[in-house]
Scaffold this motif. Structure first.
Motif, PDB file in Angstrom:
ATOM      1  N   GLU A   2       0.821  -1.213   0.000  1.00 53.87           N
ATOM      2  CA  GLU A   2       0.000   0.000   0.000  1.00 53.87           C
ATOM      3  C   GLU A   2       0.853   1.260   0.000  1.00 53.87           C
ATOM      4  OE1 GLU A   2      -2.855   0.603   3.069  1.00 53.87           O
ATOM      5  OE2 GLU A   2      -4.109  -1.072   2.427  1.00 53.87           O
ATOM      6  N   HIS A  28      -7.001  -0.196 -11.554  1.00 57.52           N
ATOM      7  CA  HIS A  28      -6.148  -1.389 -11.461  1.00 57.52           C
ATOM      8  C   HIS A  28      -5.304  -1.386 -10.187  1.00 57.52           C
ATOM      9  CE1 HIS A  28      -6.957  -3.678 -15.002  1.00 57.52           C
ATOM     10  NE2 HIS A  28      -6.869  -2.608 -15.779  1.00 57.52           N
ATOM     11  N   ARG A  29      -4.823  -0.220  -9.797  1.00 56.37           N
ATOM     12  CA  ARG A  29      -4.034  -0.161  -8.558  1.00 56.37           C
ATOM     13  C   ARG A  29      -4.926  -0.464  -7.352  1.00 56.37           C
ATOM     14  NH1 ARG A  29      -0.667  -2.152  -8.645  1.00 56.37           N
ATOM     15  NH2 ARG A  29      -1.295  -2.809 -10.664  1.00 56.37           N
ATOM     16  N   ASP A  30      -6.186  -0.038  -7.455  1.00 50.33           N
ATOM     17  CA  ASP A  30      -7.131  -0.324  -6.373  1.00 50.33           C
ATOM     18  C   ASP A  30      -7.453  -1.821  -6.344  1.00 50.33           C
ATOM     19  OD1 ASP A  30      -8.742   0.232  -4.236  1.00 50.33           O
ATOM     20  OD2 ASP A  30     -10.380   1.109  -5.409  1.00 50.33           O
ATOM     21  N   ASP A  32      -5.593  -4.197  -7.188  1.00 49.48           N
ATOM     22  CA  ASP A  32      -4.448  -4.895  -6.590  1.00 49.48           C
ATOM     23  C   ASP A  32      -4.200  -4.469  -5.143  1.00 49.48           C
ATOM     24  OD1 ASP A  32      -4.146  -6.182  -8.949  1.00 49.48           O
ATOM     25  OD2 ASP A  32      -2.299  -5.168  -9.574  1.00 49.48           O
ATOM     26  N   GLN A  34      -3.552  -1.633  -3.760  1.00 52.47           N
ATOM     27  CA  GLN A  34      -2.439  -0.742  -3.474  1.00 52.47           C
ATOM     28  C   GLN A  34      -2.913   0.596  -2.910  1.00 52.47           C
ATOM     29  OE1 GLN A  34       0.180  -0.257  -6.808  1.00 52.47           O
ATOM     30  NE2 GLN A  34       1.972  -0.287  -5.491  1.00 52.47           N
ATOM     31  N   PRO A 411       1.189  -4.079 -16.723  1.00 57.43           N
ATOM     32  CA  PRO A 411       0.554  -2.854 -16.230  1.00 57.43           C
ATOM     33  C   PRO A 411       0.802  -1.689 -17.176  1.00 57.43           C
ATOM     34  CG  PRO A 411       2.540  -3.312 -14.985  1.00 57.43           C
ATOM     35  CD  PRO A 411       2.329  -4.476 -15.906  1.00 57.43           C
ATOM     36  N   GLU A 415      -0.014   3.392 -14.429  1.00 64.30           N
ATOM     37  CA  GLU A 415      -0.181   2.778 -13.107  1.00 64.30           C
ATOM     38  C   GLU A 415       1.092   2.952 -12.287  1.00 64.30           C
ATOM     39  OE1 GLU A 415      -1.775  -1.224 -13.153  1.00 64.30           O
ATOM     40  OE2 GLU A 415      -2.571  -0.857 -15.160  1.00 64.30           O
ATOM     41  N   ARG A 416       2.202   2.598 -12.906  1.00 63.06           N
ATOM     42  CA  ARG A 416       3.481   2.719 -12.226  1.00 63.06           C
ATOM     43  C   ARG A 416       3.774   4.179 -11.865  1.00 63.06           C
ATOM     44  NH1 ARG A 416       8.978   0.731 -11.712  1.00 63.06           N
ATOM     45  NH2 ARG A 416       9.851   2.466 -10.541  1.00 63.06           N
ATOM     46  N   MET A 419       1.658   5.771  -8.999  1.00 64.48           N
ATOM     47  CA  MET A 419       2.079   5.311  -7.668  1.00 64.48           C
ATOM     48  C   MET A 419       3.419   5.938  -7.289  1.00 64.48           C
ATOM     49  SD  MET A 419      -0.414   3.558  -6.499  1.00 64.48           S
ATOM     50  CE  MET A 419      -1.493   4.591  -7.464  1.00 64.48           C
TER      51      MET A 419
END
Ligand code: NAD
Length: 484
Positions: A2, A28-30, A32, A34, A411, A415-416, A419
């Motif tokens: 997280e 997508h981050r949610d 997973d 994160q 990904p 996304e990367r 974050m």
């Protein structure tokens, strides 16, 4: 793992970028897990939506761009969204936005400016004026950062008046691509490549970013830019930097960016007379692409006097110890034969062959880093053809397709990068001096084109650009790796 609690404010949340990239990336981050429990996405745009209206709009956008939407995850994600109507021109909505953010003064606060660059200044001033900047505030800006060096400096000064450099994230989504990060892993996590990564062993490097689509409905925007500003100044030069830079001390943001900056400063200038010799401009004409007949650029634009290039090829030299004499051939364009982006490192031939001529020709090694359409790395090596038929040599690819090798969803770059913004990691974002250095190298080419009488060379849609671009590399006894 997280990330920290955050409020992400998206300006321009009803635009194309938010629709196609930002919302799917955050979903997508949610998915997973994160995003921490309290993370919020505060969307602003001109439209007078209520929260529920925007959530419906977002759900539709996700339905369009995400395969296999998970109902529970979608519900959790939508619940994070708040919508605040805010009109930058009219200056309305700021106090409502401030009120929402003041509910959580201590979390990481990110402002994502997914709006036209004309709004960057007024939005930064609005953020500063409302007192919304705190110690953990960050701002993300998209390209284009200026249309030349002077306008980029002015824009950076405007943003710099409100945010410190360590808070400013200039996004170049190419740097978030898996393959681009793999370039760093290949170079610096293996003993195999780095000893050969220099003029003694590398013949030349090619960087191709080829699109098959034309400008379509964006002709108006595109005509003020062109391929050199839109693609080379940022994406292709960034790829070149990562391919050519010295090993940084660490992956720390400034270590990496210091090395990239040195490459930009070492680019041999292309000015005046050398512009015609080292650059090729093209503009597409009607032709055929996979879907059938397509119109030319000028038809799409609705004007016939545009000199804007939809294709550019360049021969670039890096004037430093490592790369002296090794050309970097760059090309990018729209409506080309296929959609492919790759970096090709062409090694020198072996110094002497011990094999009989019947064994066949010996091709020099080639390392291909593919960014699009499928990310992967290929190393072309010579082997003996299996079987009892004597020594016959053959070139084979040692292939690593990430999708096949890892069986995981690849990904999206956003996304990367999103974050990384929340973590405060600037390694994959451009620093102000990099932007300046890139423009300093680009400006003389733009000036020479503007001053000259020449027009871009026409090329038929669905080909590899004007024949002059093929001549650019063939004059040197080399060929483009991918040329149909
Ligand atoms: P867009 O035109 O689709 O969206 C613009 C957004 O700005 C909309 O949400 C609109 O409501 C908002 N807006 C317009 N006027 C406003 C005002 N007066 N007050 C408040 N909001 C206002 O643009 P886009 O394609 O999403 O691009 C946004 C930015 O990202 C641009 O800087 C663009 O160059 C950059 N960019 C976009 C893409 C892409 O794929 N679309 C890729 C790279 C960079």
């Amino acid at each position: 793992i997280e990330v920290d609690e955050f409020d992400l404010v998206v300006f321009g949340g009803t635009g194309d970028l938010a629709h196609r990239k930002l919302l799917p990336a955050l979903y997508h981050r949610d998915l997973d897990r994160q995003l921490p429990a309290g993370a919020r996405i505060v969307v602003t745009a001109r439209r007078r939506y209520a929260d529920a209206d925007y959530r419906d709009w977002a759900a539709a956008a996700l339905g369009e761009h995400v395969a296999d939407l998970d109902e529970a995850a979608l519900k959790r994600f939508l619940a994070r969204i708040r919508y605040v109507p805010l009109d930058v021109d009219a200056g309305t909505g700021w106090s409502e936005l401030a009120a929402v953010l003041e509910e959580r003064p201590d979390v990481v606060r990110v402002f994502y400016l997914a709006v036209a660059p004309d709004f960057f200044g007024p939005i930064c001033e609005g953020i500063g004026g409302e007192g919304l900047v705190n110690a953990t505030t960050r701002v993300v800006i998209e390209k284009p950062i200026g249309k030349d060096g002077a306008s980029a400096r002015a824009l950076n000064a405007t943003i710099g008046a409100v945010f410190d450099e360590h808070q400013i994230f200039r996004i170049d989504h190419y740097l978030g691509k898996e393959t681009v990060q793999n370039l760093m892993a290949l170079r610096f996590a293996n003993a195999l490549f780095e000893p050969l990564w220099n003029a003694a062993h590398v013949d030349h490097v090619q960087i191709t970013v080829a699109e098959s689509l034309g400008v379509g409905g964006r002709a108006g925007y595109y005509d003020a830019a062109g391929a050199l500003r839109d693609m080379v100044q940022n994406h292709l030069l960034q790829l070149l930097c990562l391919a050519a830079m010295e090993p940084p001390e660490s992956m720390d943001a400034d270590s990496v960016r210091d090395e990239k900056l040195k490459v930009l400063k070492a680019l041999a200038p292309i000015t005046g007379d050398s512009v015609d010799r080292l650059t090729v401009r093209g503009q597409y004409r009607a032709g055929a692409s996979a879907g059938g007949a397509v119109p030319g650029y000028l038809e799409e634009l609705g004007r016939d006097d545009s000199r804007t290039e939809t294709f550019v090829a360049l021969k670039v030299q890096i004037a430093n110890w490592r790369w002296a004499g090794v050309p970097f051939y760059l090309r990018t364009g729209k409506r080309l034969a296929t959609r492919v982006s790759e970096i090709v490192v062409q090694f020198r031939p072996i110094p002497h062959s011990i094999f009989d001529p019947e064994a066949g020709p010996i091709a020099a090694n080639r390392l291909i880093l593919r960014l699009q359409p499928d990310e992967g790395v290929t190393m072309q090596v010579m082997i003996k053809d299996p079987g009892p038929g004597g020594m016959r040599l053959r070139q084979v690819p040692l292939d690593m397709s990430f999708a096949e090798a890892f069986k995981v969803r690849n990904p999206d770059a956003y996304e990367r990068l999103l974050m990384d913004v929340i973590r405060g990691n600037q390694t994959l974002f451009m620093r102000r001096d990099e932007v300046d250095a890139a423009w300093s190298w680009i400006d003389p080419i733009l000036d020479a084109w503007a001053a000259g009488a020449g027009h871009p060379k026409p090329y038929t849609s669905g080909t590899w650009g004007p024949s002059a671009a093929i001549a650019l590399i063939e004059r040197d006894g080399r060929t483009w790796a991918e040329d149909g």
